[in-house]
Design an enzyme around this catalytic site. Sequence first.
Site, PDB file in Angstrom:
ATOM      1  N   THR A  49       0.835  -1.212   0.000  1.00 16.91           N
ATOM      2  CA  THR A  49       0.000   0.000   0.000  1.00 16.91           C
ATOM      3  C   THR A  49       0.866   1.257   0.000  1.00 16.91           C
ATOM      4  O   THR A  49       0.577   2.222  -0.707  1.00 16.91           O
ATOM      5  CB  THR A  49      -0.904   0.028   1.257  1.00 16.91           C
ATOM      6  OG1 THR A  49      -1.642  -1.178   1.311  1.00 16.91           O
ATOM      7  CG2 THR A  49      -1.814   1.225   1.250  1.00 16.91           C
ATOM      8  N   TYR A 138       6.206 -11.824   6.326  1.00 19.89           N
ATOM      9  CA  TYR A 138       5.036 -11.446   5.525  1.00 19.89           C
ATOM     10  C   TYR A 138       4.677 -12.618   4.627  1.00 19.89           C
ATOM     11  O   TYR A 138       5.428 -12.939   3.700  1.00 19.89           O
ATOM     12  CB  TYR A 138       5.391 -10.194   4.719  1.00 19.89           C
ATOM     13  CG  TYR A 138       4.252  -9.485   4.023  1.00 19.89           C
ATOM     14  CD1 TYR A 138       2.978 -10.026   3.935  1.00 19.89           C
ATOM     15  CD2 TYR A 138       4.462  -8.238   3.449  1.00 19.89           C
ATOM     16  CE1 TYR A 138       1.947  -9.344   3.305  1.00 19.89           C
ATOM     17  CE2 TYR A 138       3.445  -7.546   2.803  1.00 19.89           C
ATOM     18  CZ  TYR A 138       2.195  -8.109   2.731  1.00 19.89           C
ATOM     19  OH  TYR A 138       1.184  -7.438   2.096  1.00 19.89           O
ATOM     20  N   LYS A 164       2.658 -11.166   9.187  1.00 19.38           N
ATOM     21  CA  LYS A 164       1.498 -10.510   8.579  1.00 19.38           C
ATOM     22  C   LYS A 164       0.964 -11.509   7.572  1.00 19.38           C
ATOM     23  O   LYS A 164       1.666 -11.881   6.624  1.00 19.38           O
ATOM     24  CB  LYS A 164       1.932  -9.213   7.893  1.00 19.38           C
ATOM     25  CG  LYS A 164       0.846  -8.511   7.115  1.00 19.38           C
ATOM     26  CD  LYS A 164       1.439  -7.223   6.532  1.00 19.38           C
ATOM     27  CE  LYS A 164       0.401  -6.341   5.856  1.00 19.38           C
ATOM     28  NZ  LYS A 164      -0.144  -6.909   4.631  1.00 19.38           N
TER      29      LYS A 164
HETATM   30  O1  MN9 Z   1      -1.928  -6.153   3.252  1.00 16.38           O
HETATM   31  C1  MN9 Z   1      -3.440  -5.489   1.627  1.00 16.38           C
HETATM   32  N1  MN9 Z   1      -2.987  -6.501   0.752  1.00 16.38           N
HETATM   33  C2  MN9 Z   1      -2.174  -6.252  -0.254  1.00 16.38           C
HETATM   34  C3  MN9 Z   1      -2.901  -5.685   2.987  1.00 16.38           C
HETATM   35  O2  MN9 Z   1      -1.846  -5.149  -0.560  1.00 16.38           O
HETATM   36  C4  MN9 Z   1      -1.688  -7.421  -1.040  1.00 16.38           C
HETATM   37  C5  MN9 Z   1      -4.937  -5.445   1.813  1.00 16.38           C
HETATM   38  O3  MN9 Z   1      -5.204  -4.353   2.632  1.00 16.38           O
HETATM   39  C6  MN9 Z   1      -5.708  -5.323   0.507  1.00 16.38           C
HETATM   40  O4  MN9 Z   1      -5.277  -4.202  -0.211  1.00 16.38           O
HETATM   41  C7  MN9 Z   1      -7.204  -5.190   0.755  1.00 16.38           C
HETATM   42  C8  MN9 Z   1      -8.027  -5.055  -0.517  1.00 16.38           C
HETATM   43  O5  MN9 Z   1      -8.039  -6.268  -1.228  1.00 16.38           O
HETATM   44  O6  MN9 Z   1      -7.634  -6.286   1.488  1.00 16.38           O
END
Ligand code: MN9
Length: 299
Positions: A49, A138, A164
């Site tokens: 993100t 992770y 995570k």
């Molecule tokens: O880690 C995010 N996963 C990825 C957390 O980026 C692979 C999630 O927050 C996702 O963006 C979210 C939406 O699908 O669940």
Amino acid sequence: MSNILVKGIMPALVSSFTNDGTILKDSMKKNIDRNYAQGAAGFYICGSTGEGPVLTTAQRKEIAECVTEASAGRGIIVNHVGAASPFDAFELARHAKDCGCDAVSSVVPNFYYKYNEDEIVEYYKRLADESQLPVIAYAQSLLTSDPVSLMEKLIKVDGIIGVKFTLTDFYSMRRIKELNNSDINVINGPDEMLICGLSMGADAGIGSTYNLMCAEYCRLFNQFKSGDIEGARATQYKINKVVEILIKYGVIRSIKYVLSLDGIPAGDIAYPGTPLTEEEKKSLVAELTSVGYFDNYNK
Ligand code: MN9
């Protein structure tokens, strides 16, 4: 002494920058303040993100410094340092310690070559040595080994405190949570399934869409913890109406645009990513309006 460091809701913080290399520190600070006001327990920075792996090492250091300064001890800062070169990751990990982060995290080393489990363990072990901070592994789609067998090995390494878990196999999540007499941090990754992770023993959640709905995620977490399972389900279903729309338009670009509507101009999407078109912006807002996002969330 318990090693459970992360409890509660941690937004995977959006990184605010422009593609000429400038970090938009005021925007990041505003977003941090807003999330703390809604109940965030801290932040996971420079992960997928936060677009960390596609930013330069210098930019990532600047973001870590900005976040620890702005956070000012109000919560836990977990710095994702995973990079194509493990040596860049180690440099970022040492810097994370110097600038006051509480823990580091990393995807498994993954560039082209698929490393075996022993090689992955060696990488995390060195990450713990280099950073002198607690390490959170992770588990996500890049992981080629079995997450349970990997965590069985990793949790025995000094300094590695958990994972995570951004997979959807909650049976494996539970098996991981039972390792080390349950003294292991298990953090839910998929936002749209936070309640599933909590049901299988996750201590916390880290997510991208938390940037837009931190209060709702905190409500869900608290409802679950207080035994109001029906309430927690209703909150998850409400949240998912928005998550579905964000996924449709692209999660990070949509979050950045919606933040800008809320007075938090988060800048560009990392090169070569493109922002939403004017048309997409209009229909994203129309869809979010139709589920009540602007009136009934984020309060
Ligand atoms: O880690 C995010 N996963 C990825 C957390 O980026 C692979 C999630 O927050 C996702 O963006 C979210 C939406 O699908 O669940």
